[in-house]
Design an enzyme around this catalytic site. Structure first.
Site, PDB file in Angstrom:
ATOM      1  N   SER A   1      -3.055   0.435  -8.706  1.00  0.00           N
ATOM      2  CA  SER A   1      -2.687   0.566  -9.689  1.00  0.00           C
ATOM      3  C   SER A   1      -2.789  -0.202 -10.709  1.00  0.00           C
ATOM      4  CB  SER A   1      -1.303   1.109  -9.465  1.00  0.00           C
ATOM      5  OG  SER A   1      -0.251   1.624 -10.405  1.00  0.00           O
TER       6      SER A   1
ATOM      7  N   ARG B   1      13.060   3.203 -15.801  1.00  0.00           N
ATOM      8  CA  ARG B   1      12.701   3.458 -14.096  1.00  0.00           C
ATOM      9  C   ARG B   1      12.319   5.220 -13.564  1.00  0.00           C
ATOM     10  NH1 ARG B   1       9.462   1.666  -9.599  1.00  0.00           N
ATOM     11  NH2 ARG B   1      10.283   2.772  -7.376  1.00  0.00           N
TER      12      ARG B   1
ATOM     13  N   ASP C   1      -3.292  12.185  -8.659  1.00  0.00           N
ATOM     14  CA  ASP C   1      -2.955  11.412  -9.033  1.00  0.00           C
ATOM     15  C   ASP C   1      -2.720  12.314 -10.958  1.00  0.00           C
ATOM     16  OD1 ASP C   1      -2.118   9.703 -10.694  1.00  0.00           O
ATOM     17  OD2 ASP C   1      -3.904   8.294  -9.137  1.00  0.00           O
TER      18      ASP C   1
ATOM     19  N   HIS D   1       0.487   9.853  -7.535  1.00  0.00           N
ATOM     20  CA  HIS D   1      -0.063   8.053  -7.561  1.00  0.00           C
ATOM     21  C   HIS D   1       0.410   7.451  -6.500  1.00  0.00           C
ATOM     22  CE1 HIS D   1      -1.450   5.009  -9.545  1.00  0.00           C
ATOM     23  NE2 HIS D   1       0.024   4.470  -9.447  1.00  0.00           N
ATOM     24  N   ASP D   2       1.798   7.733  -6.092  1.00  0.00           N
ATOM     25  CA  ASP D   2       2.078   7.236  -5.237  1.00  0.00           C
ATOM     26  C   ASP D   2       1.411   7.222  -4.219  1.00  0.00           C
ATOM     27  OD1 ASP D   2       3.818   5.403  -5.991  1.00  0.00           O
ATOM     28  OD2 ASP D   2       5.860   6.031  -5.459  1.00  0.00           O
TER      29      ASP D   2
END
Length: 397
Positions: free
Chosen positions: A159, A229, A325, A358-359
């Site tokens: 990232s 967040r 992602d 993405h994680d």
């Protein structure tokens, strides 16, 4: 070293057990200003070999820090990449000397908006200069010089960490032997700038933000930062991952309440993510670091042609993307690969099929582990890091 943290209306001082590099040499910044002095908090693992050829720089993502493979002093949780970095792991600290630093603008010991401005004796707040990914890397290069490491065996990160890895290759190509940009892009997309803007507006809309002076005034924009967040966390996952984990399951109830409490498990999960984030991160750092990502455009300084940023590179590259992602989709990595191919660079590319979003780069992903291990071993053989290097013993911080 310690960090001042505001929780609710209370101040807490958190001890930070890590190493510290302090520079009295001004750091020029892309915005035209400079930091007359600055410091970088960092951790190291493993040992530097006699030839200083086994250094691996791990670059963290937006809300990460230097605690890549040791317990976090605030959360008490394992390091954010402890699955990947450690003795016998793909980034093997029995073989490589691993360095991970908190970026400039961060809030875990490196100079950032929560640091004290030497000119005023108060926290910088919004007086802190706007920073870029290039600025972060420029500061890291000072750290590497301080450690007397002539060049890095590998720069690796996911990232925003991948952006730093790419910037290292563009700005200091002769000091990078290999690079692994993971789940990243050569420039921030319009969609991602939009998501970041939502987060920043959430922080700045919180009345406790106090125009960025909340540390001086003893408040914290907890609600705004938590919402930021929560919104960002959705982008780190995939629809499939969310559905598999939560579906439409209700949270501790048998039926909906016809109200706005957290009826669904996914709502409760996001609220927890938001609240726990406030305990470990500084709101102004969130503004500055997301802005640095927004400004990232590797080709901009090279006539708008991405390939030009890699001209003459001798580094070996391995890029990794994940099929689910949607923050940094595979097409972003392919664009980098095409640019590297245009300058006949040594590049490999792996797209990993996963529904973790993405994680995925932070989770248990065996194909990622195998890719990292294989690439480093292959590059290590070219570097001359033979089996004899594995005789380096122990892990130290």
């Amino acid at each position: 070293m310690s960090r001042l943290l505001v929780t609710g209306s209370e101040y807490r001082t958190i001890p930070l057990a890590c190493q510290l590099f302090q520079s009295s040499e001004p750091l020029p910044l892309d915005c035209g200003r400079s930091l007359e002095t600055f410091q970088i908090a960092y951790q190291t693992y493993g040992e530097l070999n006699a030839d200083k050829t086994n250094a691996v720089l791990v670059c963290h993502a937006l809300t990460g820090d230097q605690h890549v493979a040791d317990r976090h002093p605030i959360t008490g949780k394992p390091g954010w990449w402890e699955t990947l970095v450690g003795p016998g792991k793909p980034v093997d600290t029995k073989r490589y000397f691993v360095i991970c630093s908190n970026v400039i603008g961060g809030c875990m010991g490196s100079t950032g908006p929560a640091s004290i401005n030497p000119a005023t004796g108060k926290p910088w707040g919004l007086d802190f200069p706007v920073i870029t990914i290039d600025d972060m890397v420029r500061a890291q290069s000072r750290l590497i010089e301080h450690l007397e490491i002539p060049d890095l065996f590998c720069v690796i990160g996911g990232s925003m960490g991948g952006m730093q890895a790419l910037e290292w290759c563009a700005s200091y190509g002769d000091r990078v032997f290999s690079a692994m940009p993971i789940a990243t892009a050569a420039r921030q997309s319009s969609q991602n700038i939009a998501f970041n803007e939502v987060g920043r507006q959430a922080v700045m809309a919180d009345p406790e933000w106090r125009a960025g002076r909340y540390l001086e005034e003893g408040t914290t924009p907890a609600k705004g930062l938590a919402v930021a967040r929560m919104a960002a966390h959705i982008t780190y996952l995939s629809d499939e991952a969310l559905h598999r984990k939560f579906g439409r399951n209700l949270q501790n109830r048998q039926k909906i309440t016809f109200g706005f409490d957290a009826d669904f498990q996914v709502e409760s999960y996001l609220r927890h993510q938001g609240i726990s984030f406030v305990d470990r991160f500084d709101a102004n750092s969130y503004l500055y670091i997301t802005r640095a990502m927004d400004y990232f455009d590797l080709a901009a300084d090279f006539g708008g042609v991405l390939a030009n940023s890699f001209t003459g590179t001798k580094a070996r590259f391995c890029l990794v993307s994940f099929t689910s992602d949607w923050l940094y989709p595979t097409r972003e990595s392919r664009a980098i690969v095409q640019a590297l191919n245009a300058v006949a660079a040594n590049v490999s590319f792996v797209e990993i099929d996963t529904d973790k979003g993405h994680d995925a780069f932070l989770l248990h992903e065996p194909e990622l582990f195998a890719t990292v291990r294989g690439f480093l071993e292959s590059a290590g053989a070219k570097r001359g890091l033979t089996a004899a290097e594995e005789g380096i013993s122990g892990e130290g911080i």
